[in-house]
Design a protein around this motif. Sequence first.
Motif, PDB file in Angstrom:
ATOM      1  N   CYS A   1      32.657  37.497  45.171  1.00 41.03           N
ATOM      2  CA  CYS A   1      33.597  37.906  46.304  1.00 41.03           C
ATOM      3  C   CYS A   1      33.113  36.728  47.734  1.00 41.03           C
ATOM      4  O   CYS A   1      32.089  36.577  47.831  1.00 41.03           O
ATOM      5  CB  CYS A   1      32.946  39.246  46.827  1.00 41.03           C
ATOM      6  SG  CYS A   1      33.429  39.615  48.465  1.00 41.03           S
TER       7      CYS A   1
ATOM      8  N   TRP B   1      29.906  46.366  46.745  1.00 42.75           N
ATOM      9  CA  TRP B   1      30.965  46.403  45.803  1.00 42.75           C
ATOM     10  C   TRP B   1      31.104  47.865  45.607  1.00 42.75           C
ATOM     11  O   TRP B   1      30.389  48.782  45.567  1.00 42.75           O
ATOM     12  CB  TRP B   1      30.424  45.884  44.323  1.00 42.75           C
ATOM     13  CG  TRP B   1      30.358  44.401  44.466  1.00 42.75           C
ATOM     14  CD1 TRP B   1      29.262  43.590  44.593  1.00 42.75           C
ATOM     15  CD2 TRP B   1      31.256  43.581  44.179  1.00 42.75           C
ATOM     16  NE1 TRP B   1      29.464  42.200  44.330  1.00 42.75           N
ATOM     17  CE2 TRP B   1      30.703  42.135  44.358  1.00 42.75           C
ATOM     18  CE3 TRP B   1      32.823  43.681  43.987  1.00 42.75           C
ATOM     19  CZ2 TRP B   1      31.740  41.185  43.798  1.00 42.75           C
ATOM     20  CZ3 TRP B   1      33.475  42.666  43.588  1.00 42.75           C
ATOM     21  CH2 TRP B   1      33.178  41.194  43.498  1.00 42.75           C
TER      22      TRP B   1
ATOM     23  N   ARG C   1      34.511  50.274  43.688  1.00 37.59           N
ATOM     24  CA  ARG C   1      35.596  50.493  42.566  1.00 37.59           C
ATOM     25  C   ARG C   1      36.385  51.639  42.576  1.00 37.59           C
ATOM     26  O   ARG C   1      36.104  52.763  42.960  1.00 37.59           O
ATOM     27  CB  ARG C   1      34.873  50.310  41.275  1.00 37.59           C
ATOM     28  CG  ARG C   1      33.956  51.610  40.715  1.00 37.59           C
ATOM     29  CD  ARG C   1      33.203  51.158  39.216  1.00 37.59           C
ATOM     30  NE  ARG C   1      32.405  52.436  38.957  1.00 37.59           N
ATOM     31  CZ  ARG C   1      31.722  52.268  37.936  1.00 37.59           C
ATOM     32  NH1 ARG C   1      31.413  51.397  37.258  1.00 37.59           N
ATOM     33  NH2 ARG C   1      31.173  53.333  37.690  1.00 37.59           N
TER      34      ARG C   1
ATOM     35  N   GLN D   1      42.470  42.301  47.666  1.00 38.43           N
ATOM     36  CA  GLN D   1      43.298  42.821  46.643  1.00 38.43           C
ATOM     37  C   GLN D   1      42.333  43.287  45.545  1.00 38.43           C
ATOM     38  O   GLN D   1      43.135  44.029  44.676  1.00 38.43           O
ATOM     39  CB  GLN D   1      43.955  41.671  46.268  1.00 38.43           C
ATOM     40  CG  GLN D   1      45.189  41.086  47.267  1.00 38.43           C
ATOM     41  CD  GLN D   1      46.245  42.177  47.517  1.00 38.43           C
ATOM     42  OE1 GLN D   1      46.702  42.827  46.477  1.00 38.43           O
ATOM     43  NE2 GLN D   1      46.115  42.528  48.844  1.00 38.43           N
ATOM     44  N   GLY D   2      41.282  43.119  45.477  1.00 41.91           N
ATOM     45  CA  GLY D   2      40.327  43.600  44.481  1.00 41.91           C
ATOM     46  C   GLY D   2      40.678  42.673  43.293  1.00 41.91           C
ATOM     47  O   GLY D   2      41.520  41.840  42.984  1.00 41.91           O
TER      48      GLY D   2
ATOM     49  N   TYR E   1      36.336  46.206  44.178  1.00 40.83           N
ATOM     50  CA  TYR E   1      36.392  45.626  45.774  1.00 40.83           C
ATOM     51  C   TYR E   1      35.068  45.409  46.197  1.00 40.83           C
ATOM     52  O   TYR E   1      34.199  45.839  45.819  1.00 40.83           O
ATOM     53  CB  TYR E   1      37.260  46.713  46.531  1.00 40.83           C
ATOM     54  CG  TYR E   1      38.583  47.264  46.029  1.00 40.83           C
ATOM     55  CD1 TYR E   1      38.624  48.358  45.238  1.00 40.83           C
ATOM     56  CD2 TYR E   1      39.603  46.359  46.618  1.00 40.83           C
ATOM     57  CE1 TYR E   1      39.919  48.565  44.908  1.00 40.83           C
ATOM     58  CE2 TYR E   1      40.864  47.014  45.949  1.00 40.83           C
ATOM     59  CZ  TYR E   1      40.955  48.034  45.127  1.00 40.83           C
ATOM     60  OH  TYR E   1      42.180  48.359  44.906  1.00 40.83           O
ATOM     61  N   CYS E   2      35.350  44.308  47.012  1.00 35.86           N
ATOM     62  CA  CYS E   2      33.904  44.070  47.872  1.00 35.86           C
ATOM     63  C   CYS E   2      34.234  44.323  49.305  1.00 35.86           C
ATOM     64  O   CYS E   2      35.473  44.287  49.657  1.00 35.86           O
ATOM     65  CB  CYS E   2      33.204  42.892  47.589  1.00 35.86           C
ATOM     66  SG  CYS E   2      34.604  41.424  48.492  1.00 35.86           S
ATOM     67  N   ASN E   3      33.331  44.485  50.101  1.00 34.93           N
ATOM     68  CA  ASN E   3      33.374  44.616  51.580  1.00 34.93           C
ATOM     69  C   ASN E   3      32.103  44.518  52.322  1.00 34.93           C
ATOM     70  O   ASN E   3      31.101  44.728  51.730  1.00 34.93           O
ATOM     71  CB  ASN E   3      34.152  46.181  51.823  1.00 34.93           C
ATOM     72  CG  ASN E   3      34.995  46.013  52.992  1.00 34.93           C
ATOM     73  OD1 ASN E   3      34.835  45.364  54.080  1.00 34.93           O
ATOM     74  ND2 ASN E   3      36.325  46.787  53.013  1.00 34.93           N
TER      75      ASN E   3
ATOM     76  N   ARG F   1      38.126  55.498  45.711  1.00 33.61           N
ATOM     77  CA  ARG F   1      37.452  54.754  45.626  1.00 33.61           C
ATOM     78  C   ARG F   1      35.702  54.980  45.910  1.00 33.61           C
ATOM     79  O   ARG F   1      35.481  55.974  46.387  1.00 33.61           O
ATOM     80  CB  ARG F   1      37.685  53.677  46.852  1.00 33.61           C
ATOM     81  CG  ARG F   1      36.951  52.279  46.737  1.00 33.61           C
ATOM     82  CD  ARG F   1      37.565  51.432  47.816  1.00 33.61           C
ATOM     83  NE  ARG F   1      38.616  50.942  47.569  1.00 33.61           N
ATOM     84  CZ  ARG F   1      39.923  50.882  48.443  1.00 33.61           C
ATOM     85  NH1 ARG F   1      39.518  50.875  49.661  1.00 33.61           N
ATOM     86  NH2 ARG F   1      40.682  50.192  48.137  1.00 33.61           N
TER      87      ARG F   1
ATOM     88  N   GLU G   1      38.253  38.712  46.063  1.00 35.32           N
ATOM     89  CA  GLU G   1      37.308  38.957  44.770  1.00 35.32           C
ATOM     90  C   GLU G   1      37.862  38.403  43.574  1.00 35.32           C
ATOM     91  O   GLU G   1      39.294  37.913  43.462  1.00 35.32           O
ATOM     92  CB  GLU G   1      37.278  40.647  44.473  1.00 35.32           C
ATOM     93  CG  GLU G   1      36.844  41.510  45.666  1.00 35.32           C
ATOM     94  CD  GLU G   1      38.156  41.779  46.586  1.00 35.32           C
ATOM     95  OE1 GLU G   1      37.766  42.907  47.273  1.00 35.32           O
ATOM     96  OE2 GLU G   1      39.080  41.371  46.540  1.00 35.32           O
TER      97      GLU G   1
ATOM     98  N   TRP H   1      40.481  46.096  53.233  1.00 39.60           N
ATOM     99  CA  TRP H   1      40.164  45.643  51.952  1.00 39.60           C
ATOM    100  C   TRP H   1      41.000  44.627  51.508  1.00 39.60           C
ATOM    101  O   TRP H   1      42.057  44.599  51.942  1.00 39.60           O
ATOM    102  CB  TRP H   1      40.338  47.088  51.080  1.00 39.60           C
ATOM    103  CG  TRP H   1      39.560  48.126  51.404  1.00 39.60           C
ATOM    104  CD1 TRP H   1      39.671  48.902  52.398  1.00 39.60           C
ATOM    105  CD2 TRP H   1      38.377  48.318  51.001  1.00 39.60           C
ATOM    106  NE1 TRP H   1      38.952  50.087  52.375  1.00 39.60           N
ATOM    107  CE2 TRP H   1      37.727  49.585  51.447  1.00 39.60           C
ATOM    108  CE3 TRP H   1      37.408  47.879  49.998  1.00 39.60           C
ATOM    109  CZ2 TRP H   1      36.575  50.173  51.292  1.00 39.60           C
ATOM    110  CZ3 TRP H   1      36.203  48.228  49.773  1.00 39.60           C
ATOM    111  CH2 TRP H   1      35.857  49.479  50.360  1.00 39.60           C
TER     112      TRP H   1
END
Length: 113
Positions: free
Chosen positions: A22, A36, A38, A105-106, A94-96, A45, A6, A103
């Motif tokens: 991302c 996304w 957060r 690092q954000g 964060y994306c996933n 989260r 990210e 995950w």
Amino acid sequence: QVQLVESGGGLVQPGGSLRLSCVASGNIFSTNDMGWYRQALGKRREFVARVAVGGSTLYDVSVKGRFTISRDNAKNTMYLQMNSLKPEDTAVYYCNALPNRPWGQGTQVTVSS
């Protein structure tokens, strides 16, 4: 092995805008919905938005109308355009993929005057 990176976070004043990116490796982007999320300090989260492989989108009510999620399948890249930012949007973003992989690092987003 899947890797999610990210970028694009920073410090912005209330009402400002940021665009997060991302990049996903590991051959997941073309076959998975992406999302996304957060996490604010001291909180769990939470989901922000998701975009399907075909482009349909879904947003949490707290960001609907202010954030726009998109993806470029050719570049294995997903974006989150964030407008009209509020102090309560402050978090690590964060994306996933969906279902979730390990995950990344954000990227920190701080909304403050």
